[in-house]
Design a protein around this motif. Sequence first.
Motif, short mmCIF file in Angstrom:
data_model
loop_
_atom_site.label_atom_id
_atom_site.label_comp_id
_atom_site.label_asym_id
_atom_site.label_seq_id
_atom_site.Cartn_x
_atom_site.Cartn_y
_atom_site.Cartn_z
N GLY A 1 8.27 2.75 2.45
CA GLY A 1 6.91 2.62 1.96
C GLY A 1 5.87 3.40 2.73
O GLY A 1 4.67 3.24 2.48
N LEU A 2 6.30 4.28 3.65
CA LEU A 2 5.34 4.96 4.53
C LEU A 2 5.27 6.46 4.29
O LEU A 2 5.09 7.24 5.20
CB LEU A 2 5.69 4.67 6.00
CG LEU A 2 5.56 3.20 6.41
CD1 LEU A 2 6.04 3.01 7.85
CD2 LEU A 2 4.12 2.73 6.26
N SER A 3 5.41 6.87 3.03
CA SER A 3 5.23 8.28 2.70
C SER A 3 4.31 8.41 1.51
O SER A 3 4.26 7.53 0.64
CB SER A 3 6.58 8.94 2.39
OG SER A 3 7.07 8.51 1.14
N GLY A 4 3.58 9.50 1.45
CA GLY A 4 2.68 9.75 0.34
C GLY A 4 1.37 9.00 0.42
O GLY A 4 1.18 8.13 1.29
N GLY A 5 0.48 9.32 -0.50
CA GLY A 5 -0.87 8.75 -0.47
C GLY A 5 -0.93 7.25 -0.59
O GLY A 5 -1.80 6.61 0.01
N ASN A 6 0.01 6.64 -1.33
CA ASN A 6 -0.01 5.18 -1.48
C ASN A 6 0.23 4.46 -0.17
O ASN A 6 -0.13 3.29 -0.02
CB ASN A 6 1.06 4.75 -2.49
CG ASN A 6 0.69 5.11 -3.92
OD1 ASN A 6 -0.49 5.25 -4.24
ND2 ASN A 6 1.69 5.29 -4.77
N PHE B 1 -1.22 0.86 3.94
CA PHE B 1 -0.53 0.18 5.02
C PHE B 1 -0.86 0.78 6.39
O PHE B 1 -1.04 0.05 7.36
CB PHE B 1 0.99 0.25 4.81
CG PHE B 1 1.45 -0.22 3.47
CD1 PHE B 1 1.22 -1.52 3.05
CD2 PHE B 1 2.11 0.64 2.60
CE1 PHE B 1 1.63 -1.96 1.81
CE2 PHE B 1 2.54 0.22 1.36
CZ PHE B 1 2.30 -1.09 0.97
N SER B 2 -0.93 2.11 6.44
CA SER B 2 -1.16 2.78 7.71
C SER B 2 -1.59 4.22 7.46
O SER B 2 -0.98 4.93 6.66
CB SER B 2 0.13 2.76 8.55
OG SER B 2 -0.03 3.50 9.73
N ASN B 3 -2.61 4.66 8.15
CA ASN B 3 -3.11 6.01 7.97
C ASN B 3 -2.43 6.96 8.95
O ASN B 3 -3.04 7.53 9.83
CB ASN B 3 -4.63 6.04 8.16
CG ASN B 3 -5.24 7.36 7.71
OD1 ASN B 3 -4.68 8.04 6.86
ND2 ASN B 3 -6.38 7.71 8.29
N ARG B 4 -1.12 7.11 8.78
CA ARG B 4 -0.34 7.95 9.70
C ARG B 4 -0.05 9.30 9.08
O ARG B 4 -0.40 9.58 7.93
CB ARG B 4 0.94 7.23 10.09
CG ARG B 4 1.86 6.89 8.94
CD ARG B 4 3.09 6.11 9.41
NE ARG B 4 2.76 4.75 9.79
CZ ARG B 4 3.61 3.93 10.42
NH1 ARG B 4 4.82 4.36 10.73
NH2 ARG B 4 3.25 2.70 10.72
#
Length: 479
Positions: free
Chosen positions: A360-365, A369-372
Amino acid sequence: MANSLHTQAKAITTLFLVIGLGCIAYCALFGTLESIIIITILPLIGYVLICAFNKPVIAVYALFILNYFLIAWIRYTETTGRSVWIDILFVIISVMVIVHSILMKDIPWKLALNCLTLGGGLWAIYCLAEILNPTADTEAWIMSRSTIYNIFFISVLSSVLFTEIKQIRVLLFIFSILSSISIIKVFCQRYIGFDPIEQQWLDTEGGITHLIASGTRYFSIFTDAGNFGSNMGLVTVLFGILSIFTTKRAFRIYYLILAVLGIYALFLSGTRGALAVPLGGLLLFSLISKNFKLMTITGIIGLTIYIFFAHTYIGQGNPMIRRMRTTFRPTEDASFNVRKENQRKLAQYLKDKPFGEGLGLSGGNARRFSNRFTANIPNDSTYVKIWVETGIVGLILFLALLIITFLRCCYIIMFRIKDKELRGMLIAMLCGIFGLMISAYGNAFFNQFPTQIIVFAFFAIILNGPYIEQKLTQSQTIK
């Protein structure tokens, strides 16, 4: 037993109807539109559930339909968390299948043991373990639950429940109705205009990718134009091939019309990578059909399409054709070069992360969760998304699952299936899947609703091909 269940279905449906009427009256006064709709269909839900105890495959049909309309439901109710209904339905169906198996003892559990379910199980275990990834985010991991277990659940359920050719006929007909609805909707968007909810989405977030210089990209009831376009490619391949093998003239015409409308809808989506679906499907069809005439015809069609787009400028004045033509000239396309540069940056970032950044930590969506780093670079590809979130290890595992299952399906169709109608159905499904697999390199849609469940249900059905043909032969012998 069947008569008893039917009697119970009538009694419970009547009870649901009485309760439902009272709830409708209450909701009309104090509730929301969504609650009124849910209460209104409560008797139908009750009847379907009872019937599903007798024939569990009915519940999978219901899952297939809900899966197709889930995004539209989320969009028009303007609420979040509706995907939990798919989770609930998975649990309900699983319980019903187990109870039915205990009572009727007619569920062929041995069919649940195949390369797809084993691979899906390994994938689920690996994704569950991603919570231990040092860079993982718990909320993002939870919200990615469909990525974790959907493949395994739909593979097992489809493997043990789709065991007769008439069930495949019903599923494909249901899919044709669903596809017709999505095509009608995109025509409404194109020739009537977007409704207020769709326009609001375009004004707030969707317009960046759907209102572009080359024209509007239409998305029907899907998450986005990329998902819609690729699924219309599936419609084109699936029903185009079915029209060849279907013996009934009315169905042949119906499926052929759907295939033609599907390719037009694909162009309305403006999704260049979606062209890979019909082209890839035609390529595979020419290889596994084992019919020289069909191989020649499909080869000529595929070559004609390629020459038209890659080596001519015919129709260049049409914005849809002009946009699609850049698919065959990628180095001249600025967005393609941007994608390659993004992949280079991600490769540099992930070189010391064999297990990826976390589900869940890739792409704009992922920015919710996290601005990484990985949340600020579009993945633009299913395979890139999986690579970023689960690492090179996860990507290899996922590709192995797809490729091994695909090759096994090719073997079954080419050397194990003799019945013409069944073989045509399985070829149509596999050619559509193959096109989607290719298209997934250029679009991040493969694990979205409704594509994921469609693909892996079709895979499971193809793997069941020899068993289905065996039952078909036995029934014909008895007659």
